[in-house]
Design a protein around this motif. Sequence first.
Motif: not given
Length: 456
Positions: A6-11, A74-81, A86-91, A139-148
């Motif tokens: 997560t950018q800007g912080a360590v959870v 704005k969409l990401l903020k809407h989904m958080i609130i 939270v979607i990691a590494d969206i950039k 970390v989810l394989p499906e998400d990793r494959i989708l990004r690739e």
Amino acid sequence: MAASKTQGAVVRMEEDRDGSCSTVGVVGYGDSKDCILEPLSLPESPGGTTTLEGSPSVPCIFCEEHFPVAEQDKLLKHMIIEHKIVIADIKLVADFQRYILYWRKRFTEQPITDFCSVIRINSTAPFEEQENYFLLCDVLPEDRILREELQKQRLKEILEQQQQERNDTNFHGICMFCNEEFLGNRSVILNHMAREHAFNIGLPDNIVNCSEFLCTLHKKLDNLQCLYCEKTFRDKNTLKDHMRKKQHRKINPKNREYDRFYVINYLELGKSWEEVQLEDDRELLDHQEDDWSDWEEHPASAVCLFCEKQAETIEKLYVHMEDAHEFDLLKIKSELGLNFYQQVKLVNFIRRQVHQCRCYGCHVKFKSKADLRTHMEETKHTSLLPDRKTWDQLEYYFPTYENDTLLCTLSDSESDLTAQEQNENVPIISEDTSKLYALKQSSILNQLLLQECLKN
């Protein structure tokens, strides 16, 4: 990417009995307007990015709210609130719209807990005050494959567009420096600007969407803006003289607006042109001798806690804060006996209060940082710190600004001196060694040896 970030912080997560994760201090209590839900950045120069207008809209993953692609934050903020996701590494997602649409469909087919890690907020608080947030990451394989797959598809589209531009013989463009018209291939005008005007934006074969790139540069010059330092001038002649004398006939490499015009930025998932180029440089250095004789270090500037003043060294910044704001960080560290982590919490606490335009001395909130600064200087509240329990909290481990250089310069050494002590010359008087017997009886070393023996 072996793990999500997560950018800007360590959870910091804790494992619960039910297998879910819990964390402390990600979202604090209080007015929701004061919550910082995205990473902040201190001012840097030169730099800056812009967004394109007229972007198509993207729906929320869970509801019917729509946001322009250019306003994805704005969409990401809407989904958080609203939906606690939270979607990691969206950039690092190559196609944001397709990514959101894919998961919007998948979440209608299976429960969210089948895909997301559960993060429990404020796990030490009473049960009714606890909240569950959901982290979607690669970390989810499906998400990793989708990004690739999205990255491969984007690269394929870019290479097809580049090949089309290579073969295009109907290109029409006007030189932004001499207004000469060019017809034929795009390489003609690019080579002309490099040869006649010393303006080189790279080899034609490395560039994609050339017409849009040149149009973007034209627009900046029409707005009397320097392409490198991005300062604005009063007329064209002043701008031309500036770019010629300062050798600013080049684009600003820190401006991410230009990244989409270079093929190198589409080659590897999560790597910018700087990282790819750095790898190439390392391969070259393996075949060369290590010669660092011409190395010049350029230290990163640290920013004042209360204003926009930047200093090249931390010593200069300490002097500025003491002279301009009557805030002596070294003295506070010494008096309160702060270790490194407590200093980090204190700095992040002050950064957050100033960002929210709130005086930490009297808790009054102001309309602007300028009004807050005036109030704190007049009332001497800069040095009026609240009780330790107010700022010595886990939530202040998270940096308010993700590029806060001041945090990297904090020291845990107990031998640090205050600014006043550093300016004083303390005389050291040696002991008289002419009478060794008397020296053995009276030397301060006897006490040190006794203390050491008692320890052992």
